[in-house]
Write an enzyme that holds these catalytic residues in place. Structure first.
Site, short mmCIF file in Angstrom:
data_model
loop_
_atom_site.label_atom_id
_atom_site.label_comp_id
_atom_site.label_asym_id
_atom_site.label_seq_id
_atom_site.Cartn_x
_atom_site.Cartn_y
_atom_site.Cartn_z
N CYS A 132 0.84 -1.20 0.00
CA CYS A 132 0.00 0.00 0.00
C CYS A 132 0.88 1.25 0.00
O CYS A 132 0.68 2.17 -0.80
CB CYS A 132 -0.92 -0.03 1.22
SG CYS A 132 -2.11 1.33 1.27
N CYS A 133 1.88 1.28 0.89
CA CYS A 133 2.81 2.41 0.93
C CYS A 133 3.58 2.51 -0.39
O CYS A 133 3.88 3.61 -0.86
CB CYS A 133 3.81 2.26 2.07
SG CYS A 133 3.17 2.73 3.69
N CYS A 214 -1.22 8.40 7.35
CA CYS A 214 -2.55 8.11 6.84
C CYS A 214 -3.48 7.69 7.98
O CYS A 214 -3.05 7.06 8.96
CB CYS A 214 -2.48 6.98 5.83
SG CYS A 214 -1.55 7.39 4.36
N CYS A 217 -3.68 4.04 9.43
CA CYS A 217 -2.43 3.51 10.01
C CYS A 217 -1.90 4.40 11.12
O CYS A 217 -0.72 4.32 11.48
CB CYS A 217 -1.38 3.35 8.92
SG CYS A 217 -1.92 2.31 7.57
N CYS A 240 7.61 4.05 6.13
CA CYS A 240 6.70 3.84 5.00
C CYS A 240 7.42 3.29 3.78
O CYS A 240 6.79 2.95 2.79
CB CYS A 240 6.02 5.14 4.63
SG CYS A 240 7.17 6.42 4.14
S1 SF4 Z 1 0.43 4.62 5.69
FE1 SF4 Z 1 -1.18 3.05 5.57
S2 SF4 Z 1 -2.81 3.85 4.25
FE2 SF4 Z 1 -0.97 5.16 3.99
S3 SF4 Z 1 0.02 4.32 2.22
FE3 SF4 Z 1 0.96 3.31 3.97
S4 SF4 Z 1 -0.26 1.44 4.40
FE4 SF4 Z 1 -1.40 2.75 2.95
#
Ligand code: SF4
EC number: 1.8.4.10
Length: 426
Positions: A132-133, A214, A217, A240
């Site tokens: 996701c990151c 985010c 998280c 991240c």
């Molecule tokens: S902090 Fe969480 S929501 Fe944001 S990009 Fe990374 S995993 Fe995704």
């Protein structure tokens, strides 16, 4: 200082100048300098027109953004618009832009095709936060930053153990410079700077959010807790990915082959870990605690606010903790050897007699032939290290089980040993 100026004013191209100086010498020269001087040297002298900043507009971003406004209000400031931010963060971007007069704040968005392909329902942060990151932060940033010789970060030594030796300047493996003007700032320095310059707080700071990323998280931290403890809480994740590689390239997401948890038809990232000698009952989170350990420290585990799981080893009785089963969001049954069938009985007790509805996973000697039987007993997740079993699961090629010797649950099953025409499962 005169010697430094003469070296810096030599008529060499900016990258050559940096190479000639060497990163160690650079750190030695600017070690004693304050944050504004470090930033000014980087922006005005070392990499003029070739440096940018990335800001999360988080809890203490105002300090570095204020320094940028003193040095160059038009410095490119990139903000990763992941689509997962708190509304308060988006408001804060506008507040700081206005207040500091920043004229070049640029939002970076993830690739829409990547989102559609890898995160169509927006839950990738939950199942695979590294990926996701990667698609929301690393990739958009990589595209942009490859056009700059250096970039400014707001990282500080005190934030995590991993950052404890952070210098003012780092050289990446592709000859780019990361500049960390706040490397030596303590938490008190940050607070004092904000107060001295009357900088606006992030709206969530006062609610216990000391490090803000985010929304899914990020959680508030308790008094005295590490300010970054609220980031990816309960996960084995601290960064991240953008800052992860200390000297080299930007980190990549975990590879599929390194994932061992098979659940809901796919291998996925696993937030859980096993209890280890020396763990503190009050502190552990996302940890499978053996039945015997739970019984011994029951009061501490029940008082803890953190998610915990249970591990049932061969010979341990789930009956011993029947009344506390609601405390566990995952139960791991340890099949220490494939010849040991006690795990099946534990699984059936949990599902059929005690009505346990959380995740029930098999760990240990989990082999392809056993998985259909494990599923029959209510096990819905498998930690698999055996190569052949992994391949069978990936290809959805597990053997069918046409006959059962023991009926389970409320299904109408006739065990083998009765008349052949009655033995087919329904
Ligand atoms: S902090 Fe969480 S929501 Fe944001 S990009 Fe990374 S995993 Fe995704």
């Amino acid at each position: 200082m005169a010697a430094i100026s003469s070296v810096l004013s030599a008529p060499a191209p900016k990258h050559d100048k940096l190479k000639a100086l060497g990163i160690l010498a650079l750190n030695g020269m600017f070690d004693e300098m304050d944050a504004e001087a470090v930033l000014r040297q980087a922006v005005d002298e070392l990499l003029p027109g070739d440096i940018a900043m990335v800001s999360s507009f988080g809890a203490d971003s105002a300090v570095l953004l204020h320094l940028v406004s003193l040095v160059d209000k038009n410095l490119p400031v990139y903000f990763l618009e992941t689509g997962k931010h708190f509304v308060e963060t988006l408001d804060y971007v506008e507040t700081l832009k206005q207040r500091l007069g920043l004229t070049n704040v640029i939002a970076l968005y993830p690739d829409s095709a990547d989102l559609a392909r890898f995160d169509p329902d927006g839950t990738l942060w939950e199942t695979d936060p590294d990926s996701c990151c990667h698609i929301r932060k690393t990739e958009p940033l990589e595209d942009v930053l490859s056009g700059y010789g250096g970039w400014v970060t707001g990282r500080k030594r005190f934030q995590t153990a991993e950052r404890g030796v952070l210098p003012h300047f780092e050289l990446t493996s592709d000859d780019r410079i990361k500049v960390n003007p706040l490397a030596y700032f303590t938490n008190e320095d940050v607070e004092a700077y904000k107060a001295r310059h009357d900088l606006p707080e992030h709206p969530l700071y006062g609610e216990g959010y000391k490090s803000i990323g985010c929304a899914p998280c990020t959680s508030a931290v308790a008094e005295g807790e590490d300010p970054r403890a609220g980031r990816w809480r309960g996960r084995d994740k601290r960064e991240c990915g953008i800052h992860f590689d200390f000297n080299g390239s930007i980190a990549k997401p975990v590879s599929q082959s390194s994932l061992h948890l098979f659940k809901d038809g796919a291998f996925k990232a696993d937030p859980w870990k096993a209890w280890a000698e020396g763990d503190e009952p009050a502190d552990v989170r996302y940890t499978h605690v053996p039945v015997s350990v739970f019984v011994e420290h029951r009061a501490a585990f029940l008082a803890s606010p953190h998610p915990i799981g249970l591990q049932v080893n061969p010979g341990e009785k789930v009956e011993d903790i029947e009344g506390d089963l609601a405390r566990f969001s995952s139960v791991a049954i340890n099949f220490r050897a494939f010849t040991d069938g006690r795990g099946y009985s534990s699984a059936r007790l949990l599902r059929e007699r005690f009505g346990y509805e959380g995740e029930l996973r098999a760990v240990g000697d989990v082999l392809t032939d056993q998985i259909p039987f494990m599923r029959r007993c209510g096990i819905d997740a498998f930690v698999v290290t055996n190569k052949a079993t992994r391949e069978a699961l990936e290809k959805d090629a597990l053997a069918e089980v046409p006959l059962y010797y023991q009926p389970i649950g409320e299904r109408h099953e006739v065990p083998a040993g009765t008349r052949p025409f009655l033995r087919r499962p329904e």
